[in-house]
Design a protein around this motif. Structure first.
Motif, PDB file in Angstrom:
ATOM      1  N   ASN A 186       0.863  -1.171   0.000  1.00 17.27           N
ATOM      2  CA  ASN A 186       0.000   0.000   0.000  1.00 17.27           C
ATOM      3  C   ASN A 186       0.902   1.224   0.000  1.00 17.27           C
ATOM      4  O   ASN A 186       1.291   1.722   1.056  1.00 17.27           O
ATOM      5  N   CYS A 203       0.631   4.512   2.177  1.00 17.31           N
ATOM      6  CA  CYS A 203       0.954   4.582   3.602  1.00 17.31           C
ATOM      7  C   CYS A 203       2.288   3.930   3.896  1.00 17.31           C
ATOM      8  O   CYS A 203       2.880   4.152   4.944  1.00 17.31           O
ATOM      9  N   ASP A 243       2.630   0.542   3.785  1.00 21.04           N
ATOM     10  CA  ASP A 243       2.383  -0.782   4.370  1.00 21.04           C
ATOM     11  C   ASP A 243       2.777  -1.863   3.372  1.00 21.04           C
ATOM     12  O   ASP A 243       2.510  -1.729   2.181  1.00 21.04           O
ATOM     13  N   CYS A 248       1.547   0.457   9.257  1.00 22.01           N
ATOM     14  CA  CYS A 248       0.941   1.221  10.347  1.00 22.01           C
ATOM     15  C   CYS A 248       0.139   0.284  11.254  1.00 22.01           C
ATOM     16  O   CYS A 248      -0.050  -0.886  10.947  1.00 22.01           O
ATOM     17  N   ALA A 268      -2.840  -1.474   9.546  1.00 21.19           N
ATOM     18  CA  ALA A 268      -2.465  -2.531   8.600  1.00 21.19           C
ATOM     19  C   ALA A 268      -1.999  -3.783   9.326  1.00 21.19           C
ATOM     20  O   ALA A 268      -2.351  -4.900   8.963  1.00 21.19           O
ATOM     21  N   ARG A 319      -7.425   5.318   5.352  1.00 19.77           N
ATOM     22  CA  ARG A 319      -7.133   4.115   6.138  1.00 19.77           C
ATOM     23  C   ARG A 319      -7.781   2.857   5.569  1.00 19.77           C
ATOM     24  O   ARG A 319      -7.480   1.754   6.014  1.00 19.77           O
ATOM     25  N   CYS A 379      -5.262   0.562   4.200  1.00 16.09           N
ATOM     26  CA  CYS A 379      -4.474  -0.042   5.271  1.00 16.09           C
ATOM     27  C   CYS A 379      -5.218  -1.247   5.840  1.00 16.09           C
ATOM     28  O   CYS A 379      -4.631  -2.309   6.052  1.00 16.09           O
TER      29      CYS A 379
HETATM   30 ZN    ZN Z   1      -1.282   2.051   6.698  1.00 15.82          ZN
END
Ligand code: ZN
Length: 157
Positions: free
Chosen positions: A36, A39, A41, A64, A67, A125, A128
């Motif tokens: 991702n 972010c 991830d 994060c 995730a 989000r 995530c």
């Molecule tokens: Zn994330």
């Protein structure tokens, strides 16, 4: 409602701090990788599948809190399930984080995964929270070593 939020937050923090099935599965026969980039991830999902059943599952990766907790809870939710059952849970989870339009949406049927219902209010989000699930999907369907690039083109409503 705020008690519920606290409870949900606790579940997510618990899984983030102590991720379940956070190992490289030695006898995995399927795996997929998801990223991702929005972010940062990344997650790799390992599956030990036999006759359409997820006999064992694990994940590795970094990202994060959302995730990581989502990946941890995903592995707990689908272990021992058939591909069809796992796909069904993913469908309902996805509907929830996308802010499902169905007013009769049965949040309780998702159990602890309902902790991610608040994510639908934060479009950034959503990816995530759904990364591990998209990666699971790819691992279930694809050949060993499949790589998922930029996952999901979802735009929350
Ligand atoms: Zn994330």
């Amino acid at each position: 409602m705020s008690d519920l939020d606290d409870l949900y937050q606790e579940v997510i923090l618990d899984h983030q701090r102590n991720p379940r099935n956070f190992v490289r599965l030695p006898n995995a026969n399927r795996q997929a990788e998801g990223n991702n980039p929005l972010c940062g991830d990344n997650v790799t999902v390992y599956l030990d599948m036999e006759a359409g059943v997820i006999r064992n599952i694990s994940f590795q990766g970094d990202g994060c809190a959302i995730a990581k907790a989502s990946a941890s809870m995903m592995t707990s939710a689908v272990k021992g399930k058939t591909v069809a059952e796992a796909s069904d849970i993913f469908k309902r989870f996805h509907q929830m984080v996308m802010g499902g339009k169905d007013p009769c949406f049965d949040l309780e049927s998702l159990g602890k995964l309902a902790a991610f219902s608040g994510v639908s209010a934060f479009p950034v989000r959503v990816k995530c929270a759904s990364l591990a699930w998209h990666t699971l999907n790819a691992a279930m369907q694809e050949q060993p070593g499949a790589v998922v690039g930029e996952i999901g083109k979802e735009t929350p409503k």
